[in-house]
Every structure is written in C-alpha cells, then in structure tokens.
Scaffold this motif. Structure first.
Motif, PDB file in Angstrom:
ATOM      1  N   VAL A  60       3.321   7.879  -2.158  1.00 42.79           N
ATOM      2  CA  VAL A  60       2.461   7.599  -3.298  1.00 42.79           C
ATOM      3  C   VAL A  60       1.912   6.188  -3.143  1.00 42.79           C
ATOM      4  O   VAL A  60       2.674   5.238  -2.962  1.00 42.79           O
ATOM      5  CB  VAL A  60       3.245   7.718  -4.624  1.00 42.79           C
ATOM      6  CG1 VAL A  60       2.332   7.429  -5.807  1.00 42.79           C
ATOM      7  CG2 VAL A  60       3.856   9.102  -4.765  1.00 42.79           C
ATOM      8  N   THR A  61       0.603   6.039  -3.203  1.00 41.47           N
ATOM      9  CA  THR A  61      -0.015   4.722  -3.062  1.00 41.47           C
ATOM     10  C   THR A  61      -0.118   4.048  -4.433  1.00 41.47           C
ATOM     11  O   THR A  61       0.014   4.688  -5.477  1.00 41.47           O
ATOM     12  CB  THR A  61      -1.420   4.845  -2.455  1.00 41.47           C
ATOM     13  OG1 THR A  61      -2.262   5.569  -3.368  1.00 41.47           O
ATOM     14  CG2 THR A  61      -1.373   5.597  -1.125  1.00 41.47           C
ATOM     15  N   LYS A  63      -2.791   2.958  -5.728  1.00 43.80           N
ATOM     16  CA  LYS A  63      -3.966   3.509  -6.397  1.00 43.80           C
ATOM     17  C   LYS A  63      -3.623   4.788  -7.147  1.00 43.80           C
ATOM     18  O   LYS A  63      -4.076   5.005  -8.279  1.00 43.80           O
ATOM     19  CB  LYS A  63      -5.074   3.768  -5.369  1.00 43.80           C
ATOM     20  CG  LYS A  63      -6.374   4.277  -5.989  1.00 43.80           C
ATOM     21  CD  LYS A  63      -7.428   4.522  -4.929  1.00 43.80           C
ATOM     22  CE  LYS A  63      -8.705   5.077  -5.563  1.00 43.80           C
ATOM     23  NZ  LYS A  63      -9.748   5.366  -4.540  1.00 43.80           N
ATOM     24  N   ASP A  64      -2.820   5.653  -6.516  1.00 42.67           N
ATOM     25  CA  ASP A  64      -2.409   6.900  -7.166  1.00 42.67           C
ATOM     26  C   ASP A  64      -1.665   6.621  -8.471  1.00 42.67           C
ATOM     27  O   ASP A  64      -1.925   7.252  -9.498  1.00 42.67           O
ATOM     28  CB  ASP A  64      -1.506   7.715  -6.228  1.00 42.67           C
ATOM     29  CG  ASP A  64      -2.236   8.222  -5.003  1.00 42.67           C
ATOM     30  OD1 ASP A  64      -3.446   8.497  -5.110  1.00 42.67           O
ATOM     31  OD2 ASP A  64      -1.599   8.334  -3.936  1.00 42.67           O
ATOM     32  N   THR A  93      -3.735  15.835 -10.596  1.00 44.81           N
ATOM     33  CA  THR A  93      -3.455  14.731  -9.666  1.00 44.81           C
ATOM     34  C   THR A  93      -3.706  15.177  -8.232  1.00 44.81           C
ATOM     35  O   THR A  93      -3.204  16.211  -7.794  1.00 44.81           O
ATOM     36  CB  THR A  93      -1.994  14.258  -9.823  1.00 44.81           C
ATOM     37  OG1 THR A  93      -1.791  13.820 -11.159  1.00 44.81           O
ATOM     38  CG2 THR A  93      -1.693  13.127  -8.869  1.00 44.81           C
ATOM     39  N   GLU A  94      -4.496  14.394  -7.490  1.00 47.80           N
ATOM     40  CA  GLU A  94      -4.876  14.780  -6.130  1.00 47.80           C
ATOM     41  C   GLU A  94      -3.721  14.640  -5.143  1.00 47.80           C
ATOM     42  O   GLU A  94      -3.583  15.447  -4.228  1.00 47.80           O
ATOM     43  CB  GLU A  94      -6.060  13.924  -5.659  1.00 47.80           C
ATOM     44  CG  GLU A  94      -7.345  14.196  -6.455  1.00 47.80           C
ATOM     45  CD  GLU A  94      -8.513  13.380  -5.940  1.00 47.80           C
ATOM     46  OE1 GLU A  94      -8.333  12.645  -4.946  1.00 47.80           O
ATOM     47  OE2 GLU A  94      -9.605  13.478  -6.528  1.00 47.80           O
ATOM     48  N   ASN A  95      -2.897  13.610  -5.302  1.00 45.96           N
ATOM     49  CA  ASN A  95      -1.755  13.410  -4.404  1.00 45.96           C
ATOM     50  C   ASN A  95      -0.722  14.508  -4.672  1.00 45.96           C
ATOM     51  O   ASN A  95      -0.142  14.589  -5.755  1.00 45.96           O
ATOM     52  CB  ASN A  95      -1.148  12.024  -4.650  1.00 45.96           C
ATOM     53  CG  ASN A  95      -0.053  11.689  -3.665  1.00 45.96           C
ATOM     54  OD1 ASN A  95       0.952  12.391  -3.560  1.00 45.96           O
ATOM     55  ND2 ASN A  95      -0.224  10.601  -2.941  1.00 45.96           N
TER      56      ASN A  95
END
Length: 402
Positions: A60-61, A63-64, A93-95
């Motif tokens: 997980v970054t 930004k996420d 959520t894209e991640n």
C-alpha cells in the motif's frame, strides 16, 4: 463451500468457538446471529492454514492511504454509517491489497469490533500511528476531523521522504554512469590499445602503464569484484535488519559530512510533525512518544526518544530529557520548552516541523549544488586521465618518427 473458524459471545457474555461450512463470512455471521451469538472474529480455513495470514505480497502506497482516508472522512462527515462507508470504499479502491484489507475491516466492524481494533489487525496497510489516531478520534467523537488530519500528515511525511530520495538519486545516477563507463573502457577498450602498444615494443609512459595494469586487473577480477559488491550490498541490508547493525549504520549516517546534517533535519521534522499530530488528536504524550520512536526511521533517534519518554514518565518535562540526549538541536529543545510553558505544545511542534521541512528543502538544494560539480569534476578527471594515458605513447611515437 468453505470452512470458517469463528469466535463469538452469547448475550450472557460467554465465549464460544466453533467451525461452520458456508459460502461466505456473511452467511456464517447471519446464521450465528440467529443463534444469538455475536461474532468477534472469523477466519476462513483451507488445508489447515489460515488464509488471512497469506495476504503477503501486496503493498500500500502513501497515495493509496491518503485517498482512502480523505474519502472516508468525507463520507463520515456526510453522515453515512461506518459499515456502509467501508463497504463502498472496499468496492471502489483501486489497490487490490488495500481493498481486501478494507473489506475484512468492514466484516470485523460489522461483527462488533471497533474501527481502530479492526485496523490494528492489518499492520501492512495501517501502521500504529494511523490506528492510534483513529482510536483517539473514535473516543473523542471526532473521527472525520482526525481522518483529515491523518491524510494531511501522511502527505507531508510522503513529501519529506521524496525530498530525501531526490537528494540521493542524482549523485547515485552519476556514480552509476561513471562506473559503467570506466568498466567498459577498462575491460573492452584499453586491452585493444594495450595489445597495439605491446606489438610496437618499447617502454610505455608511467600513466599508460598504470592504466594498462588497472585494465588487466579489472579484466581478470571483474566477476569477483561484481560478486563482492553484490554480497556487500546484501550483507549491509541484512546487517541493517539487526538491532546492532541498524544502530551502527544509523549513527554513521548522522556523522557523515553534509548528508548527516540532512538526515538529522529530516528526523527532527518527522519527529515533531508526528508527535504534534498525535498530541493534537488527543493521544497521551507517553503513548505518542512510543509511537513516534517506532516511526522515527533512525535507531539513534529512536533510543533518544525512548530515553526521554522514561524521564517524562518519572515526572520531568518533555524538553529537559530531550536536551540531555544531545541528538536534538538546542533550538528544537528551547521551542519545545516554550510550547510546554504556554500550554501549546502541539502547535509549537507543528511550527518546528514546518521550519525543519523548509530546512530539508534548503539542505537538499545545497547537497545537489555541492555534489553536481564535484561528481562532474571527478568523472571528467578519471576519464580524462585514461584518454591522455592512452594517447601519450602515440604522441611519443609521432615525435620519434618526426
């Protein structure tokens, strides 16, 4: 159908455990509710292994987390129920790793767990700082405010991290290019000149002989040098994972000229920003220092914070033990003392963080301005020496013929 191991409580508070075959966790929770059992934890089983543990491999970054936190804060502020917010975010959520974690958090909250306790079970996505601030927000009834504050804090921390990385990328790139160019010259180009000069015979100038000897050595031992470099890098990484090795390397980083000053300023900025955010969110000072120490990123700074925490737990002020560690600059200690005296420690810590983040900006610029000409001169001197050394015999032969 899958098998789920569950733990729950009856209305009388008795703990019960068991296993149930069902299509989903929701089905198990629903069936147990009909039996007046409130599920506190549920895990899918397969082949004797807990599938929740095998979530590794995802990441997980910053930004996420920022996007998730801001969206969550907006939904809470709009009055949406907590479980519904988590359900919406897990779907959009894209991640994938974060989406899966949020989905499991939703299930745990739906089962009766607090939001902070549910987050605590997913340390790869939500660190201790995040969890404790959420816990403070839940306790104070200001979760949306805390989430916005968290998002802002993560953005500032990510910016600081990016500044440190940018300071190192340029010199490392130049050094990498220099190593590649010199390696090509030494292993493939110089041997051609060396053979040509040996065919002519005669004594070579000293610089030329030095370069040819270095080329012979490089050609003979290049594989061993490459393996040594790789093993050295792996050894450093493994050493950094041990407490003793991390302590030595972190102390060395603080003592380095120019770079050490940058590391110290970045550590001070991170410490004051994190501690100020925690205190302003309602986290107790001792808990805040523990969390800040764990997220310091430098073992020497971490130990200094923990020493200060011990003194504070004995009734001393924050500034006094921090000053005795000799790790934090006197100005930082004095400003913290003023913040304690005026009762505005969180605001003062924020001002210190703003100041040192600007100092990091200036230090990064100074480091880049210093390293750029030094690296260019170094690269030019090395390659220039090699070129001149190779042409000296040709000038000598031309003079002889003339």
């Amino acid at each position: 159908m899958a098998t789920f191991a569950w733990t729950g409580k009856t209305r009388q508070g008795a703990i019960q455990k068991g296993e149930m075959a069902a299509k989903s966790r929701e089905e198990v929770i629903g069936l147990l509710r009909k039996q007046n059992i409130l599920v506190t934890s549920i895990q899918q089983k397969a082949g004797g292994f807990n599938l929740n543990i095998s979530m590794g491999g995802g990441s997980v970054t910053d930004k996420d987390i920022v996007v998730f936190t801001r969206q969550f804060a907006t939904m809470i502020d709009a009055g949406l129920p907590l479980v519904q917010c988590l359900e919406i975010l897990s779907a959009q959520t894209e991640n994938k790793f974060l989406a899966k974690s949020v989905g499991e958090v939703r299930q745990e909250v739906e089962s009766g767990s607090t939001y902070a306790d549910a987050l605590r079970k997913h340390p790869k996505a939500f660190d201790e700082l995040y969890v404790n601030m959420v816990a403070a927000g839940e306790a104070g009834g200001i979760l949306d405010t805390i989430l916005n504050r968290l998002a802002k804090h993560i953005e500032k921390a990510a910016k600081l991290k990016k500044q440190i990385k940018s300071a190192m990328v340029y010199p490392l790139t130049i050094l990498g290019v220099a190593v590649i160019i010199v390696a090509i010259l030494m292993i493939w180009v110089i041997p051609v000149f060396g053979k040509m000069f040996s065919d002519f015979g005669g004594e070579l100038p000293a610089p030329t002989q030095i370069v040819i000897n270095a080329s012979d050595f490089s050609k003979k031992y290049a594989p061993y040098m490459a393996v040594t470099a790789v093993l050295g890098w792996i050894g450093l990484k493994r050493a950094y994972k041990t407490p003793a090795g991390q302590k030595v390397l972190d102390r060395t980083a603080l003592l380095l000229p120019v770079l050490g000053d940058l590391v110290r300023k970045a550590a001070v900025a991170k410490f004051t920003r994190t501690l100020g955010t925690l205190i302003s969110s309602g986290v107790p000072i001792l808990d805040g220092l523990t969390i800040t120490a764990k997220t310091a990123g430098n073992k020497i700074i971490e130990e200094a914070i923990m020493v200060a925490r011990q003194s504070i737990s004995e009734g001393k002020t924050v500034s006094e033990p921090l000053g005795k560690t000799k790790v934090f600059p006197p100005m930082v200690v004095q400003m913290i003392a003023v913040g304690e005296t005026t009762g505005a420690l969180d605001a003062m810590l924020g001002k210190i963080a703003d100041f040192y983040e600007e100092e990091v900006d200036a230090a990064v610029g100074a480091l880049t301005a210093l390293l750029e000409p030094m690296l260019m001169v170094f690269l030019g001197a090395v390659i220039g020496f090699i070129v001149v050394a190779m042409y000296l015999p040709i000038f000598k032969m031309a003079g002889t013929v003339g």
